[in-house]
Design a protein around this motif. Structure first.
Motif, PDB file in Angstrom:
ATOM      1  N   VAL A  25       0.872  -1.171   0.000  1.00 18.33           N
ATOM      2  CA  VAL A  25       0.000   0.000   0.000  1.00 18.33           C
ATOM      3  C   VAL A  25       0.908   1.219   0.000  1.00 18.33           C
ATOM      4  CG1 VAL A  25      -1.750   1.288   1.265  1.00 18.33           C
ATOM      5  CG2 VAL A  25      -1.840  -1.209   1.230  1.00 18.33           C
ATOM      6  N   ASP A  26       0.754   2.067  -0.997  1.00 19.31           N
ATOM      7  CA  ASP A  26       1.608   3.252  -1.162  1.00 19.31           C
ATOM      8  C   ASP A  26       3.088   2.874  -1.089  1.00 19.31           C
ATOM      9  OD1 ASP A  26      -0.675   4.835  -1.432  1.00 19.31           O
ATOM     10  OD2 ASP A  26      -0.787   5.226   0.721  1.00 19.31           O
ATOM     11  N   GLY A  27       3.428   1.724  -1.684  1.00 20.47           N
ATOM     12  CA  GLY A  27       4.820   1.294  -1.780  1.00 20.47           C
ATOM     13  C   GLY A  27       5.366   0.558  -0.562  1.00 20.47           C
ATOM     14  N   GLN A  28       4.571   0.418   0.480  1.00 21.45           N
ATOM     15  CA  GLN A  28       5.019  -0.250   1.696  1.00 21.45           C
ATOM     16  C   GLN A  28       4.270  -1.565   1.881  1.00 21.45           C
ATOM     17  OE1 GLN A  28       7.532   1.079   3.636  1.00 21.45           O
ATOM     18  NE2 GLN A  28       7.617   2.593   1.990  1.00 21.45           N
ATOM     19  N   PRO A  29       4.964  -2.626   2.323  1.00 22.62           N
ATOM     20  CA  PRO A  29       4.268  -3.896   2.569  1.00 22.62           C
ATOM     21  C   PRO A  29       3.159  -3.710   3.607  1.00 22.62           C
ATOM     22  CG  PRO A  29       6.644  -4.164   2.717  1.00 22.62           C
ATOM     23  CD  PRO A  29       6.384  -2.698   2.618  1.00 22.62           C
TER      24      PRO A  29
ATOM     25  N   ARG B 258      -2.850   3.783  -3.009  1.00 21.40           N
ATOM     26  CA  ARG B 258      -2.509   2.938  -4.157  1.00 21.40           C
ATOM     27  C   ARG B 258      -2.073   1.584  -3.639  1.00 21.40           C
ATOM     28  NH1 ARG B 258      -0.637   3.916  -9.600  1.00 21.40           N
ATOM     29  NH2 ARG B 258       1.023   2.473 -10.086  1.00 21.40           N
ATOM     30  N   VAL B 259      -2.739   0.552  -4.101  1.00 17.74           N
ATOM     31  CA  VAL B 259      -2.461  -0.816  -3.673  1.00 17.74           C
ATOM     32  C   VAL B 259      -1.850  -1.569  -4.846  1.00 17.74           C
ATOM     33  CG1 VAL B 259      -3.517  -2.952  -2.817  1.00 17.74           C
ATOM     34  CG2 VAL B 259      -4.418  -0.738  -2.073  1.00 17.74           C
ATOM     35  N   SER B 260      -0.788  -2.331  -4.594  1.00 11.42           N
ATOM     36  CA  SER B 260      -0.151  -3.118  -5.647  1.00 11.42           C
ATOM     37  C   SER B 260      -0.110  -4.585  -5.244  1.00 11.42           C
ATOM     38  CB  SER B 260       1.279  -2.633  -5.884  1.00 11.42           C
ATOM     39  OG  SER B 260       1.269  -1.276  -6.281  1.00 11.42           O
ATOM     40  N   VAL B 261      -0.466  -5.439  -6.197  1.00  8.13           N
ATOM     41  CA  VAL B 261      -0.441  -6.892  -5.990  1.00  8.13           C
ATOM     42  C   VAL B 261       0.018  -7.534  -7.287  1.00  8.13           C
ATOM     43  CG1 VAL B 261      -1.767  -8.928  -5.334  1.00  8.13           C
ATOM     44  CG2 VAL B 261      -2.545  -6.683  -4.592  1.00  8.13           C
ATOM     45  N   GLN B 262       1.110  -8.285  -7.254  1.00 13.03           N
ATOM     46  CA  GLN B 262       1.572  -9.053  -8.418  1.00 13.03           C
ATOM     47  C   GLN B 262       1.582  -8.239  -9.707  1.00 13.03           C
ATOM     48  OE1 GLN B 262      -1.382 -12.091  -8.022  1.00 13.03           O
ATOM     49  NE2 GLN B 262      -0.114 -13.363  -6.712  1.00 13.03           N
ATOM     50  N   GLY B 263       2.112  -7.032  -9.644  1.00 15.05           N
ATOM     51  CA  GLY B 263       2.225  -6.203 -10.836  1.00 15.05           C
ATOM     52  C   GLY B 263       0.955  -5.457 -11.226  1.00 15.05           C
ATOM     53  N   GLN B 264      -0.126  -5.686 -10.508  1.00 14.49           N
ATOM     54  CA  GLN B 264      -1.373  -4.956 -10.748  1.00 14.49           C
ATOM     55  C   GLN B 264      -1.470  -3.806  -9.740  1.00 14.49           C
ATOM     56  OE1 GLN B 264      -3.632  -5.663 -13.112  1.00 14.49           O
ATOM     57  NE2 GLN B 264      -3.961  -7.852 -13.262  1.00 14.49           N
TER      58      GLN B 264
END
Length: 71
Positions: free
Chosen positions: A42-46, A59-65
């Motif tokens: 979330v926002d670049g932090q685990p 901003r949430v990131s998961v497996q390149g999404q």
């Protein structure tokens, strides 16, 4: 891959519910497992809290999404 834009209906959505709502997780159980295994940032932090409150602008990131949470 384009960002997924998620429209909030209230003040926030819990992280596990967000992953399920956007289709990045097939189920709530899978969403929680992805979070526990450290696949979600979330926002670049685990982020390891399954029910962390995601609010507009995050901003949430998961497996390149990537998911952008918007109001």
């Amino acid at each position: 891959m384009n960002d997924i834009e998620f429209q909030l209906r209230g003040e926030y959505i819990e992280l596990d519910k967000l992953l399920k709502a956007t289709g990045l997780a097939q189920s709530g159980g899978q969403a929680r497992l992805m979070i526990t295994e450290g696949q979600v940032t979330v926002d670049g932090q685990p982020e390891s809290r399954k029910t962390a409150k995601m609010r507009a602008g995050q901003r949430v990131s998961v497996q390149g999404q990537h998911i952008r949470v918007v109001a």
